[in-house]
Enzyme design. Structure first.
Site, PDB file in Angstrom:
ATOM      1  NE  ARG A   1      23.661 -21.060  34.854  1.00 17.12           N
ATOM      2  CZ  ARG A   1      23.711 -20.142  35.798  1.00 17.12           C
ATOM      3  NH1 ARG A   1      23.154 -20.361  36.980  1.00 17.12           N
ATOM      4  NH2 ARG A   1      24.313 -18.980  35.582  1.00 17.12           N
TER       5      ARG A   1
ATOM      6  CE  LYS B   1      27.503 -23.760  33.485  1.00 16.14           C
ATOM      7  NZ  LYS B   1      28.994 -23.675  33.363  1.00 16.14           N
TER       8      LYS B   1
ATOM      9  CG  HIS C   1      32.831 -21.031  34.637  1.00 18.12           C
ATOM     10  ND1 HIS C   1      32.158 -19.840  34.595  1.00 18.12           N
ATOM     11  CD2 HIS C   1      32.336 -21.767  33.611  1.00 18.12           C
ATOM     12  CE1 HIS C   1      31.301 -19.845  33.589  1.00 18.12           C
ATOM     13  NE2 HIS C   1      31.389 -20.997  32.980  1.00 18.12           N
TER      14      HIS C   1
ATOM     15  CB  SER D   1      27.952 -14.927  29.427  1.00 18.14           C
ATOM     16  OG  SER D   1      27.280 -14.959  28.197  1.00 18.14           O
TER      17      SER D   1
ATOM     18  CE  LYS E   1      33.944 -19.205  29.911  1.00 15.41           C
ATOM     19  NZ  LYS E   1      33.270 -20.463  29.490  1.00 15.41           N
ATOM     20  CB  THR E   2      33.442 -20.405  23.564  1.00 16.44           C
ATOM     21  OG1 THR E   2      32.833 -20.828  24.785  1.00 16.44           O
ATOM     22  CG2 THR E   2      33.332 -21.525  22.548  1.00 16.44           C
TER      23      THR E   2
ATOM     24  CG  ASP F   1      31.557 -23.899  30.552  1.00 22.46           C
ATOM     25  OD1 ASP F   1      31.804 -22.671  30.585  1.00 22.46           O
ATOM     26  OD2 ASP F   1      30.588 -24.398  31.124  1.00 22.46           O
TER      27      ASP F   1
ATOM     28  NE  ARG G   1      23.855 -21.118  27.050  1.00 19.58           N
ATOM     29  CZ  ARG G   1      25.116 -20.821  27.318  1.00 19.58           C
ATOM     30  NH1 ARG G   1      26.090 -21.533  26.770  1.00 19.58           N
ATOM     31  NH2 ARG G   1      25.423 -19.830  28.127  1.00 19.58           N
TER      32      ARG G   1
END
Length: 537
Positions: free
Chosen positions: A59, A200, A220, A238, A242-243, A257, A322
């Site tokens: 981004r 996003k 988030h 990041s 989290k994932t 997410d 990704r």
């Protein structure tokens, strides 16, 4: 398929969509075929399509704008995150962009944002790339076929990477841009092929309208649910896990997410997952590894030489490689993607200072403080000469996507915690026994054991003690975790060195929080870490 009138869409877009050059709601197999014919990507040995995003491999937050008008002028938290653009400049770019699209080959897709039907938004996506349209299919909730016949979009997203702005004429900083217009309910994205801008942009839209119009806390975070339908949330920037930590074989995934927390539910905004794949390992993250198959996308990756097998260790394009896949590629998922009120919330931080406890319990005020801080530490991989970590603070663990002042979201969180007696835990997935370069990364098996201890209820029966600097409550025991691991000071084996580093982080917390000191309650101020000078004298 007939393109029905869209209430918030101008006659110009109606004309474009009515042309013979627009392919509407194609199936994934058709989009993959289109992408291959167009030269947009190649197939991997698993059937996933590998695509490049071009110049931008992430981004571009400095090039994200919100139109400043009657709706947003006093509501949006303008500053380093939310950059204003005038209605006049938006209209000018909109006219140039739609003019450019006439007689161009385009793809259109309709989808939902939000698994809870009470709060979901209908979104129409117009893209020039077939693989971007596949990305929208994967990442947003897919309407049933009969629902498409009378689909009337709430928002329209137009993403055309090859269309570039003229900064001298168009009121933007560079040739790439992402602009949200809340009055016209249109998002324009140009000059960048990074697909994450699409995802996003809608997250930013929901972060504005759900808290202000529906009293829903937009978050988030990832979320999963146990066999007893106990919901858990995982916040983190990041690299914090989290994932990985929400993908649990013993619990069903709600989403990885973006979620909303209403009075009755926690619901996924999305219909898929967008996970980092750098150094992806089948043994460590089997759910993600298995999900990368036909219908999935891998971005900016490369093959092992001589094979069609993806080399996940290859960072020649970017470290931000990704994958995008629909959530139904995850076997252990919850359908529909919504659970109940969360019993436990985990704030994940990768503390490269090595001073935060691996797990600690937070009061409501402490939860609001750490939510507003959004702390983690970035480490520049394994590059030669890199010793000191970079401290990062991102309010609400997602500052780049927050149109409102972060305190608004924190106050909503505090209220929900009090009303529902939800427990909040700070989990350090970073270093122990010393800072980065001296200590070592906390074992994933220990982190999972601590989270499992919380989710099983076993952590309610152990003793706790307060940390003298960070003021959090540290458990004295946890099943399957050595007691000395729970105390970061003990793992250092040098009290002066430990408290010197802990005091340093405490001062960074204080300096970062100055901007909130005058707009939060005193109990949140009391939760700010305080250096313990007696330990270093």
């Amino acid at each position: 398929m007939e393109i029905l009138e869209q209430k918030n869409t101008s006659p110009v877009i109606q004309e474009i969509l009515a042309s013979n050059n627009v392919k509407v709601n194609l199936a994934p197999s058709q989009l993959i075929e289109e992408a291959l014919i167009n030269g947009e990507g190649v197939l991997t040995d698993t059937g996933a399509i590998m695509c490049d995003t071009g110049k931008f491999t992430g981004r571009s937050p400095k090039d994200r704008y919100i139109v400043k008008d009657d709706i947003t002028s006093t509501a949006v938290d303008w500053g380093d995150i939310n950059f204003p653009i005038s209605e006049e400049y938006f209209d000018k770019l909109y006219n140039k962009m739609t003019g450019y699209l006439k007689n161009k080959n385009l793809y259109m897709r309709d989808g939902y944002a939000g698994a809870d039907k009470t709060y979901r938004k209908k979104v129409r996506f117009i893209t020039s790339l077939a693989w971007h349209n596949l990305f929208c299919y994967n990442m947003f909730i897919r309407p049933l076929d009969y629902k498409l016949k009378d689909f009337v979009a709430d928002y329209t997203v137009i993403c055309i990477p090859e269309f570039k702005a003229n900064p001298e004429q168009d009121g933007v900083r560079a040739s790439n841009f992402a602009i949200i217009n809340f009055s016209k309910k249109i998002v324009l994205i140009g000059g960048t092929g990074y697909a994450g801008e699409i995802k996003k942009s809608i997250f930013s839209v929901l972060n504005f309208i759900l808290p202000t119009e529906n009293n829903v806390l937009s978050m988030h975070c990832s979320a999963n649910v146990g066999n007893d339908f106990d919901t858990a949330l995982f916040f983190g920037l990041s690299g914090t896990g989290k994932t990985t930590l929400s993908a649990d074989s013993k619990r069903k995934l709600i989403g990885d997410d973006e979620h909303g927390w209403s009075d009755k539910t926690v619901f996924n905004f999305e219909g898929g997952c967008y996970a980092k794949v750098i150094d992806l390992d089948e043994k460590k993250e089997p759910e993600i590894f298995k999900a990368i198959k036909y219908g999935s996308i891998v971005e900016n990756t490369r093959f092992i030489e001589g094979k069609r097998e993806v080399d996940y260790a290859n960072v020649s394009v970017t470290q931000n490689t990704r994958t995008s896949y629909p959530i139904y590629h995850i076997e252990n998922r919850l359908e529909p993607s919504l659970g109940g009120i969360p019993k436990n919330i985990f704030f994940l931080t990768c503390d490269a200072h090595g001073v935060l406890p691996p797990i600690s319990k937070l009061s409501i005020a402490q939860a609001m403080f750490h939510f507003l801080s959004g702390y983690t530490a970035k480490v520049a991989g394994t590059e030669t000469g890199v010793v000191d970590p970079e401290t990062v603070f991102s309010p609400c663990f997602g500052a780049p996507f927050l149109p409102l002042n972060p305190v608004k979201y924190a106050e909503m969180l505090g209220k929900k915690l009090a009303e529902n007696e939800t427990d909040v835990w700070l989990v350090n997935t970073g270093w122990t026994g010393g800072p980065f370069g001296v200590g070592k990364r906390i074992r994933l098996t220990y982190t999972r054991a601590m989270i499992n201890g919380v989710l099983s209820g076993k952590m309610k029966n152990v003793g706790y003690r307060n940390h003298s600097v960070f003021k959090v409550s540290i458990p004295t025991a946890c099943p399957n975790v050595p007691a000395e691991v729970l105390s970061p000071r003990e793992t250092w084996k040098n009290d002066v060195a430990y408290y010197t580093k802990a005091n340093e982080l405490a001062l960074q917390f204080q300096a970062n929080f100055v901007k909130f000191n005058d707009i939060v309650d005193n109990d949140v101020i009391d939760a700010i870490p305080t250096p313990n000078l007696s330990k270093v004298q």
